[in-house]
Write an enzyme that holds these catalytic residues in place. Sequence first.
Site, PDB file in Angstrom:
ATOM      1  CG  ASP A  96      53.708  35.128  32.012  1.00  0.00           C
ATOM      2  OD1 ASP A  96      52.475  35.156  32.215  1.00  0.00           O
ATOM      3  OD2 ASP A  96      54.538  35.171  32.930  1.00  0.00           O
ATOM      4  CD  GLU A 118      54.787  40.853  35.084  1.00  0.00           C
ATOM      5  OE1 GLU A 118      54.325  41.375  36.112  1.00  0.00           O
ATOM      6  OE2 GLU A 118      54.361  39.791  34.605  1.00  0.00           O
ATOM      7  CD  GLU A 132      51.726  30.550  33.040  1.00  0.00           C
ATOM      8  OE1 GLU A 132      50.522  30.622  33.340  1.00  0.00           O
ATOM      9  OE2 GLU A 132      52.386  29.476  33.105  1.00  0.00           O
ATOM     10  CG  HIS A 209      45.465  29.347  39.540  1.00  0.00           C
ATOM     11  ND1 HIS A 209      46.124  30.177  40.404  1.00  0.00           N
ATOM     12  CD2 HIS A 209      45.769  29.794  38.291  1.00  0.00           C
ATOM     13  CE1 HIS A 209      46.785  31.087  39.733  1.00  0.00           C
ATOM     14  NE2 HIS A 209      46.598  30.875  38.451  1.00  0.00           N
ATOM     15  NE  ARG A 211      46.669  25.671  31.375  1.00  0.00           N
ATOM     16  CZ  ARG A 211      45.677  25.023  30.793  1.00  0.00           C
ATOM     17  NH1 ARG A 211      45.728  23.698  30.730  1.00  0.00           N
ATOM     18  NH2 ARG A 211      44.656  25.658  30.285  1.00  0.00           N
ATOM     19  CG  HIS A 240      41.202  29.335  39.212  1.00  0.00           C
ATOM     20  ND1 HIS A 240      40.706  28.834  38.034  1.00  0.00           N
ATOM     21  CD2 HIS A 240      42.022  30.346  38.870  1.00  0.00           C
ATOM     22  CE1 HIS A 240      41.216  29.517  37.018  1.00  0.00           C
ATOM     23  NE2 HIS A 240      42.016  30.440  37.498  1.00  0.00           N
TER      24      HIS A 240
END
Length: 398
Positions: A96, A118, A132, A209, A211, A240
């Site tokens: 994604d 996936e 995603e 990490h 968003r 990260h």
Amino acid sequence: MRSVAVVLGTRPEAIKFAPVIRALKDDPRFAPTVISTGQHRQMLDETLEAFGLRPDIDLEIMAPRQTLSQVTSRSLQGLGEVFKELRTEAVLVHGDTATTLAGALSGFHHQIPVIHVEAGLRSGHLNSPFPEEGNRRLVAQVSALHLAPTPGNRANLLREGIADDTIVVTGNTVIDALRWASDRAQDYGSDAIEDLDSDNRRVVLASAHRREAWPDLPQIAEAFASIADEPDVRVVIPLHRNPVVRDALLPRIGNHPNITIVDPLSYLCFSKLMRRADLIVSDSSGAQEEGPALGKPTLVLGSVTERSEAVVAGTARLVGTKTGGIVQAACELLRDPGAYDRMANATNPYGDGRATERTVDAIAHYFGDSPAPDQFVPATPIDELSAELARTAAFARA
């Protein structure tokens, strides 16, 4: 031989695609071409190298502080040039990411069948995780073959009108990758944690990490510090590289005596660290699959998940992104052996180590070169209504 293009660009894609690429290269039915966008430059290269792989074509699209639109558009432009010249019978994309979306769109634009590995993961909320959830919904609309890790993922696709005969339940290739990587690392990859095997403290592997969590990163940092205040606990944080993440977390955790901060580790070293950990606290999508596979209780930083099977199975728990909820859940597991054992011994719902085999056979079947593969059935079936309720209830608490 069938010519197939494998498009990847991020570390998670490299981890989950690596067993598939290796199998395609070893299979006389296929001639794979690996195309990297370079979306995660250093981490991608290190991960592919760990599996003994290198891209055949590298678009090198990354530049400092690019926007999502810039990453997507540069990937689309580069892939468009490649697909003008490359004679390929299918485009494989994974998951994604922006690379996934660009690979699927470019394949569609060039009338090349898109195979989505996936496929079918859904949180049910368009902006969580962002971007995603939107990416994977869009990819589903242009894919010819959907390789779903779980029966629940298949059910998601069916609800969206995807034809049943285009879906194969394979299990998740991350389990295959994890089994391959098991015990291959000779060390932890950082001098700061090379003493872990002689440290008798319980180890909490923590990271953040994503968003959608950025506004709450200071609260997450506070939670990590509070967990590290527990007796006989050491928190290890592979930090990260994104400066937004570092600027938000470091002021609170940078000098804590029981927190060890390391740079992102290679996949082999990270796998070794996961095996050493007693508890995982993370917003990483991979952690929600890898933690349960290793018998590690996993606390998911977020209010909604596209991987609700682990929540229903009892191997993972959604704890939000606020300090109180994270600390309460972590301390319960650290203080209550019974609660810890219940999560550690729950059944992993994501795979049996044969996802790669099913994936390759499903692609061959799509071309008419192989019988249909047997599909993955979890050892403990996950009730789909329970999975949906887990998603909904978690989001309502946010």
